[in-house]
Design a protein around this motif. Structure first.
Motif, PDB file in Angstrom:
ATOM      1  N   GLU A  53       9.579  -7.986  -6.746  1.00  0.00           N
ATOM      2  CA  GLU A  53       8.742  -7.103  -7.561  1.00  0.00           C
ATOM      3  C   GLU A  53       8.612  -5.718  -6.932  1.00  0.00           C
ATOM      4  OE1 GLU A  53       5.965  -9.628  -5.021  1.00  0.00           O
ATOM      5  OE2 GLU A  53       7.654 -10.062  -6.330  1.00  0.00           O
ATOM      6  N   LEU A  54       8.630  -5.645  -5.603  1.00  0.00           N
ATOM      7  CA  LEU A  54       8.566  -4.338  -4.942  1.00  0.00           C
ATOM      8  C   LEU A  54       9.898  -3.606  -5.034  1.00  0.00           C
ATOM      9  CD1 LEU A  54       6.367  -5.158  -1.815  1.00  0.00           C
ATOM     10  CD2 LEU A  54       5.709  -3.963  -3.914  1.00  0.00           C
ATOM     11  N   VAL A  55      10.983  -4.337  -4.986  1.00  0.00           N
ATOM     12  CA  VAL A  55      12.309  -3.725  -5.173  1.00  0.00           C
ATOM     13  C   VAL A  55      12.404  -3.139  -6.576  1.00  0.00           C
ATOM     14  CG1 VAL A  55      14.792  -4.186  -5.309  1.00  0.00           C
ATOM     15  CG2 VAL A  55      13.432  -5.222  -3.476  1.00  0.00           C
TER      16      VAL A  55
ATOM     17  N   GLY B 198      12.816   0.831  -7.714  1.00  0.00           N
ATOM     18  CA  GLY B 198      13.867   1.319  -8.612  1.00  0.00           C
ATOM     19  C   GLY B 198      13.309   2.172  -9.737  1.00  0.00           C
ATOM     20  N   THR B 199      12.210   1.743 -10.323  1.00  0.00           N
ATOM     21  CA  THR B 199      11.573   2.491 -11.404  1.00  0.00           C
ATOM     22  C   THR B 199      11.067   3.841 -10.914  1.00  0.00           C
ATOM     23  OG1 THR B 199      10.923   0.426 -12.477  1.00  0.00           O
ATOM     24  CG2 THR B 199       9.729   2.403 -13.136  1.00  0.00           C
ATOM     25  N   ILE B 200      10.431   3.849  -9.768  1.00  0.00           N
ATOM     26  CA  ILE B 200       9.914   5.099  -9.195  1.00  0.00           C
ATOM     27  C   ILE B 200      11.071   6.051  -8.893  1.00  0.00           C
ATOM     28  CG2 ILE B 200       8.682   6.134  -7.251  1.00  0.00           C
ATOM     29  CD1 ILE B 200       7.229   3.364  -6.981  1.00  0.00           C
ATOM     30  N   MET B 201      12.137   5.512  -8.312  1.00  0.00           N
ATOM     31  CA  MET B 201      13.254   6.367  -7.913  1.00  0.00           C
ATOM     32  C   MET B 201      13.990   6.967  -9.106  1.00  0.00           C
ATOM     33  SD  MET B 201      12.998   6.788  -4.756  1.00  0.00           S
ATOM     34  CE  MET B 201      14.521   7.684  -4.453  1.00  0.00           C
TER      35      MET B 201
ATOM     36  N   PRO C  21       0.822  -1.236   0.000  1.00  0.00           N
ATOM     37  CA  PRO C  21       0.000   0.000   0.000  1.00  0.00           C
ATOM     38  C   PRO C  21       0.849   1.277   0.000  1.00  0.00           C
ATOM     39  CG  PRO C  21      -0.782  -1.547   1.671  1.00  0.00           C
ATOM     40  CD  PRO C  21       0.499  -2.091   1.136  1.00  0.00           C
ATOM     41  N   TYR C  22       1.951   1.262   0.728  1.00  0.00           N
ATOM     42  CA  TYR C  22       2.838   2.436   0.730  1.00  0.00           C
ATOM     43  C   TYR C  22       3.478   2.624  -0.643  1.00  0.00           C
ATOM     44  CZ  TYR C  22       2.538   2.507   5.840  1.00  0.00           C
ATOM     45  OH  TYR C  22       2.091   2.576   7.134  1.00  0.00           O
ATOM     46  N   MET C  23       3.876   1.515  -1.263  1.00  0.00           N
ATOM     47  CA  MET C  23       4.494   1.592  -2.588  1.00  0.00           C
ATOM     48  C   MET C  23       3.472   2.082  -3.614  1.00  0.00           C
ATOM     49  SD  MET C  23       7.523   1.096  -3.913  1.00  0.00           S
ATOM     50  CE  MET C  23       8.349  -0.119  -2.893  1.00  0.00           C
TER      51      MET C  23
END
Length: 192
Positions: A168-170, A174-177, A119-121
């Motif tokens: 998958e969250l990592v 990475g994509t968001i960052m 949810p945070y992601m």
């Protein structure tokens, strides 16, 4: 003499019974390992919120290290660090068992991490994508948008010390960052 022989035979028999009923170091360590991870699995599955999970993770890392240290204190080792009384095959079997048991626990821990981090992601990704679109249109990241981005990042940031995050969250992070870095001007443009 007959009484002494019977007494001696009784002592030998008692010794053999104790020796047979005492588990080998391998079996005892396997049992201790299973109990340790079973308890941890029950504890992690009972967690109901992200803050408690993050706190548990930090505390459990120390408990895991203490458990390993206690094993080495409880079972003497040789100069190469192998537990005395175990054959090479026993040691390999024990190592495989401990690895498999830890892996099974890690899977449960990662699933629980994903449950709380997702949810945070989702919020961070949604906010970052919306602000990134505005950034591309305007060409600047305003202070208000920066603050909003930071607030959405704060939920994800509490998981930074957790090293058992689902892949998958990592990858999503990475994509968001990459977008965040571009907006913050921390990405260097490729030189032509």
């Amino acid at each position: 003499m007959k009484k002494f022989s019977l007494f001696f035979a009784g002592v030998v028999m008692a010794f053999l019974m104790v020796a047979c009923s005492t588990p080998s170091p391998k079996e005892a360590i396997m049992k201790d390992t299973d109990e340790f991870f079973t308890q941890a699995e029950q504890e992690v599955q009972a967690i109901t919120n992200a803050d408690d999970f993050v706190n548990f993770f930090a505390e459990f890392e120390e408990r895991r290290e203490n458990f390993a240290n206690e094993l080495f204190e409880k079972y003497p080792t040789d100069s190469e660090g192998n537990i005395k009384g175990l054959t090479e095959a026993d040691t390999e079997e024990l190592n495989n068992y401990m690895y498999e048991r830890a892996t099974a626990y890690n899977k449960i821990e990662a699933e629980k991490c994903g449950e709380f981090l997702t949810p945070y992601m989702d919020e961070f990704e949604s906010t970052a994508n919306r602000i990134y679109s505005l950034y591309l249109a305007v060409g600047v990241l305003t202070d208000d948008l920066h603050d909003e981005l930071q607030q959405s990042y704060d939920g994800v940031a509490k998981f930074l010390e957790v090293d058992n995050i689902p892949t998958e969250l990592v990858d999503r992070y990475g994509t968001i960052m990459e977008k965040v870095s571009e907006m913050l001007g921390t990405v260097e443009e490729d030189e032509e």
